[in-house]
Design a protein around this motif. Structure first.
Motif, PDB file in Angstrom:
ATOM      1  N   ARG A  46       0.776  -1.023  -0.021  1.00 20.44           N
ATOM      2  CA  ARG A  46       0.060   0.042   0.110  1.00 20.44           C
ATOM      3  C   ARG A  46       0.939   1.220  -0.043  1.00 20.44           C
ATOM      4  O   ARG A  46       0.409   2.169   0.256  1.00 20.44           O
ATOM      5  N   GLU A  47       2.154   1.126  -0.195  1.00 14.52           N
ATOM      6  CA  GLU A  47       3.102   2.021  -0.234  1.00 14.52           C
ATOM      7  C   GLU A  47       2.571   3.353  -1.060  1.00 14.52           C
ATOM      8  O   GLU A  47       2.224   3.174  -2.265  1.00 14.52           O
ATOM      9  N   GLY A  48       2.572   4.634  -0.413  1.00 10.78           N
ATOM     10  CA  GLY A  48       2.187   5.765  -1.244  1.00 10.78           C
ATOM     11  C   GLY A  48       0.662   5.701  -1.159  1.00 10.78           C
ATOM     12  O   GLY A  48       0.092   6.938  -1.900  1.00 10.78           O
ATOM     13  N   GLN A  49      -0.034   5.116  -0.567  1.00 13.58           N
ATOM     14  CA  GLN A  49      -1.642   5.069  -0.639  1.00 13.58           C
ATOM     15  C   GLN A  49      -2.306   5.525   0.567  1.00 13.58           C
ATOM     16  O   GLN A  49      -3.435   6.073   0.585  1.00 13.58           O
ATOM     17  N   LEU A  50      -1.479   5.352   1.747  1.00 11.59           N
ATOM     18  CA  LEU A  50      -2.320   5.658   3.019  1.00 11.59           C
ATOM     19  C   LEU A  50      -1.809   7.258   3.320  1.00 11.59           C
ATOM     20  O   LEU A  50      -0.766   7.412   2.851  1.00 11.59           O
ATOM     21  N   LYS A  51      -2.669   7.745   4.094  1.00 16.83           N
ATOM     22  CA  LYS A  51      -2.131   9.128   4.496  1.00 16.83           C
ATOM     23  C   LYS A  51      -2.914   9.668   5.569  1.00 16.83           C
ATOM     24  O   LYS A  51      -4.116   9.241   5.942  1.00 16.83           O
ATOM     25  N   GLY A  52      -2.662  10.687   6.525  1.00 20.04           N
ATOM     26  CA  GLY A  52      -3.375  11.201   7.560  1.00 20.04           C
ATOM     27  C   GLY A  52      -2.611  10.814   9.004  1.00 20.04           C
ATOM     28  O   GLY A  52      -2.010   9.902   8.900  1.00 20.04           O
ATOM     29  N   PRO A  53      -2.683  11.941   9.923  1.00 21.13           N
ATOM     30  CA  PRO A  53      -2.122  11.763  11.073  1.00 21.13           C
ATOM     31  C   PRO A  53      -3.047  10.662  11.789  1.00 21.13           C
ATOM     32  O   PRO A  53      -4.228  10.508  11.765  1.00 21.13           O
ATOM     33  N   ALA A  54      -2.355   9.816  12.559  1.00 27.68           N
ATOM     34  CA  ALA A  54      -2.887   8.928  13.828  1.00 27.68           C
ATOM     35  C   ALA A  54      -2.265   9.406  15.154  1.00 27.68           C
ATOM     36  O   ALA A  54      -1.314   9.547  15.440  1.00 27.68           O
ATOM     37  N   LEU A  55      -3.067   9.668  15.971  1.00 27.10           N
ATOM     38  CA  LEU A  55      -2.778   9.731  17.441  1.00 27.10           C
ATOM     39  C   LEU A  55      -3.074   8.846  18.296  1.00 27.10           C
ATOM     40  O   LEU A  55      -4.572   8.491  18.364  1.00 27.10           O
ATOM     41  N   CYS A  56      -2.333   7.853  18.318  1.00 21.58           N
ATOM     42  CA  CYS A  56      -2.468   6.496  19.111  1.00 21.58           C
ATOM     43  C   CYS A  56      -2.189   6.652  20.734  1.00 21.58           C
ATOM     44  O   CYS A  56      -1.141   7.183  21.107  1.00 21.58           O
ATOM     45  N   PHE A  57      -3.335   5.872  21.485  1.00 21.95           N
ATOM     46  CA  PHE A  57      -2.863   5.761  22.836  1.00 21.95           C
ATOM     47  C   PHE A  57      -3.141   4.494  23.368  1.00 21.95           C
ATOM     48  O   PHE A  57      -3.899   3.610  22.578  1.00 21.95           O
ATOM     49  N   ARG A  58      -2.354   3.746  24.245  1.00 24.93           N
ATOM     50  CA  ARG A  58      -2.599   2.591  24.763  1.00 24.93           C
ATOM     51  C   ARG A  58      -4.011   2.343  25.315  1.00 24.93           C
ATOM     52  O   ARG A  58      -4.900   2.883  25.973  1.00 24.93           O
ATOM     53  N   ALA A  89      -6.429   8.772  30.141  1.00 26.35           N
ATOM     54  CA  ALA A  89      -5.917  10.313  30.031  1.00 26.35           C
ATOM     55  C   ALA A  89      -5.314  10.330  28.858  1.00 26.35           C
ATOM     56  O   ALA A  89      -5.230  11.557  27.903  1.00 26.35           O
ATOM     57  N   GLY A  90      -4.729   9.373  28.110  1.00 26.43           N
ATOM     58  CA  GLY A  90      -3.937   9.357  26.906  1.00 26.43           C
ATOM     59  C   GLY A  90      -4.847   9.592  25.861  1.00 26.43           C
ATOM     60  O   GLY A  90      -4.700  10.119  24.722  1.00 26.43           O
ATOM     61  N   GLY A  91      -6.193   8.895  26.001  1.00 26.28           N
ATOM     62  CA  GLY A  91      -7.227   8.893  25.150  1.00 26.28           C
ATOM     63  C   GLY A  91      -7.549  10.526  24.917  1.00 26.28           C
ATOM     64  O   GLY A  91      -7.952  10.937  23.832  1.00 26.28           O
ATOM     65  N   ARG A  92      -7.627  11.119  26.072  1.00 23.67           N
ATOM     66  CA  ARG A  92      -8.181  12.525  25.998  1.00 23.67           C
ATOM     67  C   ARG A  92      -7.228  13.377  25.358  1.00 23.67           C
ATOM     68  O   ARG A  92      -7.643  14.254  24.554  1.00 23.67           O
ATOM     69  N   VAL A  93      -5.912  13.123  25.729  1.00 22.87           N
ATOM     70  CA  VAL A  93      -4.915  14.158  25.082  1.00 22.87           C
ATOM     71  C   VAL A  93      -4.975  13.660  23.587  1.00 22.87           C
ATOM     72  O   VAL A  93      -4.920  14.483  22.689  1.00 22.87           O
ATOM     73  N   ALA A  94      -5.099  12.404  23.218  1.00 24.81           N
ATOM     74  CA  ALA A  94      -5.176  12.105  21.595  1.00 24.81           C
ATOM     75  C   ALA A  94      -6.269  12.851  21.010  1.00 24.81           C
ATOM     76  O   ALA A  94      -5.924  13.199  19.957  1.00 24.81           O
ATOM     77  N   ARG A  95      -7.563  12.592  21.619  1.00 26.71           N
ATOM     78  CA  ARG A  95      -8.423  13.423  20.767  1.00 26.71           C
ATOM     79  C   ARG A  95      -8.185  14.879  20.883  1.00 26.71           C
ATOM     80  O   ARG A  95      -8.636  15.564  19.774  1.00 26.71           O
ATOM     81  N   ALA A  96      -7.734  15.376  21.731  1.00 26.50           N
ATOM     82  CA  ALA A  96      -7.656  16.984  21.579  1.00 26.50           C
ATOM     83  C   ALA A  96      -6.584  17.192  20.628  1.00 26.50           C
ATOM     84  O   ALA A  96      -6.701  18.244  20.061  1.00 26.50           O
ATOM     85  N   LEU A  97      -5.465  16.547  20.473  1.00 29.72           N
ATOM     86  CA  LEU A  97      -4.607  16.514  19.618  1.00 29.72           C
ATOM     87  C   LEU A  97      -5.031  16.542  17.942  1.00 29.72           C
ATOM     88  O   LEU A  97      -4.685  17.160  17.165  1.00 29.72           O
ATOM     89  N   ALA A  98      -5.960  15.702  18.056  1.00 30.50           N
ATOM     90  CA  ALA A  98      -6.587  15.335  16.785  1.00 30.50           C
ATOM     91  C   ALA A  98      -7.302  16.280  16.468  1.00 30.50           C
ATOM     92  O   ALA A  98      -7.436  16.936  15.272  1.00 30.50           O
TER      93      ALA A  98
END
Length: 168
Positions: free
Chosen positions: A68-80, A85-94
């Motif tokens: 899929r090289e070159g076909q995927l794009k976009g930021p991903a904010l990933c949390f464990r 708390a990591g989820g709240r931060v990831a959603r705010a960053l997104a």
């Protein structure tokens, strides 16, 4: 306010097709992020946290699988998984990145069962996978927008810290 720790988590030598590498481009974004936090009176520590009560951001790019090289794009904010708390931060960053990224519908905040970028973290964390370095459109966006991306992350982080304080 928790100590914020930043690491550059991608392979530093990973080449970007039109010039530069992971170390160069993520350092550019990190500089803008640090300046944006500093202007808000928020300090930033470099390196993985050793203490509880901190917040860890692991900044990197990602590459699509070879088929899929070159076909995927976009930021991903990933949390464990289980890291609220990591989820709240990831959603705010997104949400903050929606102002900087040209296709905000592609931005994802997602829970992951395992995050190598944040291995053994004693605190909440987010792996900020800012773009697909093998996608020419993502790469062009980053080359034009390192400052905007870093400032958006700083805005999102400031908002997330306010939310974390209100949940404490």
């Amino acid at each position: 306010m928790p100590n914020i720790h930043l690491t550059l988590a991608g392979p530093p030598e990973a080449a970007y097709p039109n010039g530069g590498d992971e170390a160069y481009w993520m350092s550019q974004v990190a500089g803008a992020l640090a300046a944006g936090l500093n202007s808000r009176g928020i300090g930033l520590c470099w390196g993985p946290p050793k203490e509880e009560g901190a917040l860890w951001l692991a900044l990197c790019s990602q590459a699509a699988p070879p088929e899929r090289e070159g076909q995927l794009k976009g930021p991903a904010l990933c949390f464990r998984a289980g890291d609220s708390a990591g989820g709240r931060v990831a959603r705010a960053l997104a949400k903050a990145l929606e102002e900087a990224y040209p296709q905000p519908e592609l931005i994802q905040a997602r829970e992951e069962p395992s995050l190598p970028e944040l291995e053994a973290a004693p605190c909440p964390g987010v792996a900020v996978r800012l773009l697909y370095r093998d996608n020419p459109q993502d790469e062009a966006w980053l080359a034009r927008s390192t400052g905007a991306a870093g400032q958006a992350l700083a805005r999102g982080l400031a908002q997330a810290l306010d939310a974390l304080r209100s949940h404490a």
